[in-house]
Design an enzyme around this catalytic site. Structure first.
Site, PDB file in Angstrom:
ATOM      1  N   HIS A 174       0.801  -1.216   0.000  1.00  0.00           N
ATOM      2  CA  HIS A 174       0.000   0.000   0.000  1.00  0.00           C
ATOM      3  C   HIS A 174       0.833   1.265   0.000  1.00  0.00           C
ATOM      4  O   HIS A 174       0.280   2.364  -0.038  1.00  0.00           O
ATOM      5  CB  HIS A 174      -0.926  -0.001   1.213  1.00  0.00           C
ATOM      6  CG  HIS A 174      -0.205   0.080   2.526  1.00  0.00           C
ATOM      7  ND1 HIS A 174       0.642  -0.924   2.951  1.00  0.00           N
ATOM      8  CD2 HIS A 174      -0.170   1.028   3.484  1.00  0.00           C
ATOM      9  CE1 HIS A 174       1.144  -0.594   4.129  1.00  0.00           C
ATOM     10  NE2 HIS A 174       0.672   0.587   4.469  1.00  0.00           N
ATOM     11  N   CYS A 175       2.166   1.160   0.035  1.00  0.00           N
ATOM     12  CA  CYS A 175       3.001   2.358   0.155  1.00  0.00           C
ATOM     13  C   CYS A 175       3.949   2.562  -1.020  1.00  0.00           C
ATOM     14  O   CYS A 175       3.876   3.565  -1.716  1.00  0.00           O
ATOM     15  CB  CYS A 175       3.811   2.303   1.449  1.00  0.00           C
ATOM     16  SG  CYS A 175       2.835   2.583   2.941  1.00  0.00           S
ATOM     17  N   ILE A 176       4.865   1.626  -1.233  1.00  0.00           N
ATOM     18  CA  ILE A 176       5.962   1.870  -2.179  1.00  0.00           C
ATOM     19  C   ILE A 176       5.488   2.111  -3.612  1.00  0.00           C
ATOM     20  O   ILE A 176       6.039   2.970  -4.300  1.00  0.00           O
ATOM     21  CB  ILE A 176       6.978   0.706  -2.134  1.00  0.00           C
ATOM     22  CG1 ILE A 176       7.524   0.556  -0.714  1.00  0.00           C
ATOM     23  CG2 ILE A 176       8.145   0.979  -3.074  1.00  0.00           C
ATOM     24  CD1 ILE A 176       8.494  -0.585  -0.549  1.00  0.00           C
TER      25      ILE A 176
END
Length: 439
Positions: free
Chosen positions: A271-273
């Site tokens: 969900h971030c990178i």
């Protein structure tokens, strides 16, 4: 108001409300429950709320017996009734912050949540955004909505930003064991937010503003995305030269200074990178600048699934087999090893490309028994297949997309006709290496 809330936090009589009961929210609840706080969980998904109220978890690293213990101790309650947010003394926002189809930030969940908080906001409440976002979100997006109720930040209520730092699947780092960065809208907000988190996490790092805390999170993930892009690009070059990039990295990381190992793969997941660097490049465009380094890294990483499929077609061609009509089993649809989290997993991009090319597609993932619906993918209804000798033997190729520890790679290679390894998962397999190809 300040003294009352600070005393409630000190006495652990403050009620902690967590908005968004997913991979960030549930571990955060666990951290506060374990230190003696009563918590409330808010989510718009009635199914999730019903499961939690029944003591059932839907996240692998928060087992059901943990949820049951929260309920038995009367330290947790889940609800979809957002009007009850006024009952909480602190509201921690852990909602999704995805990208739009044009790769612009989509703050819909943050905005709607803030609007719901504003409807019930009362004096003496602390509001903290944990969702990953671009610098100035807390000040420019949330603050005007909350101030619409004629309450003054720093006097009537308190506002801060503290980026989530979850590492699902890593037993060495629980939510409580990871240092927490906190930036407050003012001195009172910062002091109260720090006091709260000091109860639940190993260490709290105060910074001078929400913007610094927001930028900190973006930096952490952009750093990883850029370095992964570098090794992904090197992989394509070294593959052409017949050099094993994994062996190169293993050799380089023996240097005790000046080098940190990053590893290639079939694409970015989680969900971030895959998302955060685009938040930064969008912000740069607003400021009239370009972040060419970040945008190039995004281009490299997003083209990796296509590279894997091209290599698969090449290797099948060497076996006198076309890609169309071939039986392909993909191992792993989670975005990283040993988790049940499919968010932004490159496996779904691989699946799209394989189905477009007419393969006979199946999959196995011990952590995801049924393919979930995904926002940007047309996912077929399909269940994980058992890895029997017969099943493996009928596949033209087994494509390792996620290197789960549960897989017996010796067994898989022994009984497969061909294995395409995107994660170096078969590095210790001795027998049958002629069947193994890397991409």
């Amino acid at each position: 108001m300040t003294n009352h809330l600070e005393q409630a936090i000190k006495d652990k009589t403050a009620i902690i409300g967590i908005i968004g009961l997913g991979y960030v929210g549930l571990p955060l609840i666990d951290a506060f429950v374990n230190t003696g706080f009563k918590t409330m969980g808010f989510d718009v998904d009635q199914k999730k709320v019903d499961q939690l109220q029944a003591g059932q978890s839907y996240i692998q690293h928060i087992p059901s017996n943990t949820v049951t213990s929260w309920l038995e101790k009367k330290q947790f309650e889940a609800t979809t009734d957002l009007s009850r947010m006024k009952e909480a003394d602190a509201l921690l926002i852990c909602v999704p912050t995805p990208l739009t189809s044009s790769r612009d930030p989509d703050l819909t969940y943050v905005e709607k949540t803030t609007e719901a908080i504003a409807e019930t906001l009362r004096p003496g409440q602390l509001v903290v955004l944990e969702s990953t976002t671009y610098p100035t979100t807390t000040r420019d997006v949330m603050l005007p909505i909350l101030n619409s109720k004629s309450l003054t930040v720093g006097e009537d209520y308190y506002l801060a930003y503290s980026p989530e730092r979850e590492d699902p699947g890593n037993p060495d780092f629980s939510a409580a064991g990871i240092p927490k960065v906190v930036g407050g809208m003012d001195e009172n907000s910062l002091r109260i937010a720090v006091a709260l988190y000091e109860h639940a996490v190993v260490n709290v790092i105060s910074v001078t503003s929400p913007e610094v805390a927001e930028a900190c999170k973006i930096l952490e993930n952009t750093y990883r995305a850029v370095n992964i892009a570098m090794v992904n690009e090197l992989k394509t070059l070294f593959d052409r030269m017949g050099i094993d990039v994994w062996e190169v990295i293993d050799a380089a990381k023996t240097k005790p200074f000046g080098f940190q190992a990053f590893y290639p793969g079939p694409g970015l997941g989680g969900h971030c990178i895959p998302i955060d660097p685009f938040y930064l490049s969008w912000l740069a465009r607003k400021e009239g600048l370009t972040t060419r380094f970040i945008e190039l890294a995004g281009e490299v990483n997003t083209r990796m699934p296509r590279y894997v499929i091209d290599r698969l077609a090449e290797f099948l061609n060497q076996q006198a087999k076309p890609l169309k009509g071939s039986k392909i089993c993909m191992l792993g649809v989670a975005y990283k090893k040993d988790v049940d989290d499919p968010r932004e997993s490159p496996s779904f991009h691989l699946m799209d490309l394989l189905l477009e090319r007419g393969v006979d597609f199946t999959y196995n993932d011990p952590h995801i028994p049924k393919l979930p619906k995904m926002r940007h993918h047309n996912v077929p209804a399909m269940e994980s297949q058992e890895l029997t000798k017969e099943y493996l033997g009928h596949q033209d190729c087994v494509l390792i997309a996620t290197d789960h520890s549960a897989y017996d790679y010796n067994f898989i290679v022994e009984h497969s006709n061909m294995v395409l390894d995107t994660r170096n998962a078969t590095k210790d397999v001795k027998q049958g290496r002629e069947k193994i190809f890397k991409a």
